[in-house]
Enzyme design. Structure first.
Site, PDB file in Angstrom:
ATOM      1  N   PRO A   1     -10.797 -16.189 -34.084  1.00  0.00           N
ATOM      2  CA  PRO A   1     -10.048 -16.227 -35.357  1.00  0.00           C
ATOM      3  C   PRO A   1      -9.033 -15.100 -35.445  1.00  0.00           C
ATOM      4  O   PRO A   1      -9.311 -13.970 -35.063  1.00  0.00           O
ATOM      5  CB  PRO A   1     -11.132 -16.087 -36.420  1.00  0.00           C
ATOM      6  CG  PRO A   1     -12.319 -15.539 -35.732  1.00  0.00           C
ATOM      7  CD  PRO A   1     -12.217 -15.920 -34.292  1.00  0.00           C
ATOM      8  N   GLU A   2      -7.852 -15.420 -35.910  1.00  0.00           N
ATOM      9  CA  GLU A   2      -6.832 -14.406 -36.172  1.00  0.00           C
ATOM     10  C   GLU A   2      -6.727 -14.215 -37.679  1.00  0.00           C
ATOM     11  O   GLU A   2      -7.458 -14.830 -38.453  1.00  0.00           O
ATOM     12  CB  GLU A   2      -5.492 -14.830 -35.556  1.00  0.00           C
ATOM     13  CG  GLU A   2      -5.553 -14.912 -34.029  1.00  0.00           C
ATOM     14  CD  GLU A   2      -4.177 -15.006 -33.391  1.00  0.00           C
ATOM     15  OE1 GLU A   2      -3.192 -14.541 -34.000  1.00  0.00           O
ATOM     16  OE2 GLU A   2      -4.084 -15.540 -32.276  1.00  0.00           O
TER      17      GLU A   2
END
Ligand code: ZN
Length: 283
Positions: free
Chosen positions: A2-3
């Site tokens: 996840p960013e």
């Protein structure tokens, strides 16, 4: 992995479930994730109200009525599942705990938040709320890309004299918080800057163009994540992962989408990670 936009989507999905609610039960199902979980974690969470749910870089910060903050990092594969409450149009009953459900929090309104992490690169810690910025996980992180401290003058100064490729510089969390491989590729494509160009050799007026592009790329992704919270993709009660269309990332061999460009999206490896870019319009 996840960013920032995915983490923001998880935060906004958890917000109505946790903020203003009391944690009535905390089930800590193993002693560690990537690092040991904090001492007395269940006791320090139980009976406390979540007074605010914030994000700093890729960390979710749950401020508690006790004056402590629960710091949460999803790591590579961490997932947050909500049950016992409504998400969008779906209601999810509590599932039986699964093997990789490591932390389970129940609220006074009957909602349950389950942290599931098969690879256990995630992390949680508790620290005084007024000391979060100096916690060892957060103390070297640069400005938020959507905040006021991240601006054109700042970025020009931060990149000045740097001999690393611009791709590596934008991935450096000390320069700007929360950017990862996907959104750096997308940013450089839109800004038409080659990922191989040395950061310190890019003219200041081109560096300045990066700031609004970064903000736009992230804002659009956060918007897509917000939409995903409301639609069918959240039917399983899981937050944060959503389909998003990219211009360059993952599109090796595809025609470049830049107007009037006849180039082809190309993949190279930089610092062991794939970079997708158009050698024709990114200079
Ligand atoms: Zn192109």
């Amino acid at each position: 992995m996840p960013e920032l936009p995915e983490v923001e989507t998880v935060r906004s999905g958890l917000d109505p479930v946790l903020t203003g609610h009391v944690i009535v039960r905390a089930d800590i199902r193993r002693p560690d994730l990537r690092w040991p979980l904090p001492m007395g974690m269940a006791e320090r969470l139980t009976g406390k109200t979540v007074v605010a749910l914030r994000r700093r870089s890729k960390y979710i910060l749950a401020d508690l009525s006790s004056g402590e903050t629960l710091i949460i990092h999803l790591g590579m594969s961490g997932r947050m599942l909500i049950s016992g409450t409504q998400i969008g149009q779906f209601h999810h009953d509590h599932p039986a705990p699964e093997k990789h459900d490591h932390v389970v929090l129940d609220t006074d309104h009957g909602a349950r938040v389950t942290f599931n992490d098969a690879r256990r690169f995630g992390a949680m810690d508790l620290c005084p709320t007024d000391a979060v910025e100096t916690h060892w996980l957060l103390d070297r992180i640069g400005p938020e890309p959507l905040g006021n401290a991240f601006n054109e003058d700042y970025l020009v100064a931060a990149l000045h004299g740097r001999n690393t490729p611009i791709k590596a510089a934008l991935l450096d969390q000390r320069i700007v918080a929360g950017l990862g491989n996907i959104y750096v590729c997308e940013t450089l494509h839109r800004a038409r800057i080659s990922p191989r160009r040395k950061a310190g050799r890019i003219a200041a007026d081109r560096v300045r163009t990066l700031v609004p592009v970064i903000r736009k790329v992230l804002s659009e992704a956060i918007e897509a994540g917000g939409s995903s919270l409301r639609d069918y993709r959240q039917a399983d009660g899981e937050l944060g992962y959503f389909q998003h269309t990219f211009r360059a990332y993952g599109r090796e061999g595809a025609p470049c989408p830049t107007a009037d460009c006849t180039g082809t999206i190309t993949r190279i490896v930089q610092s062991g990670r794939s970079t997708f870019f158009c050698p024709t319009c990114q200079r």
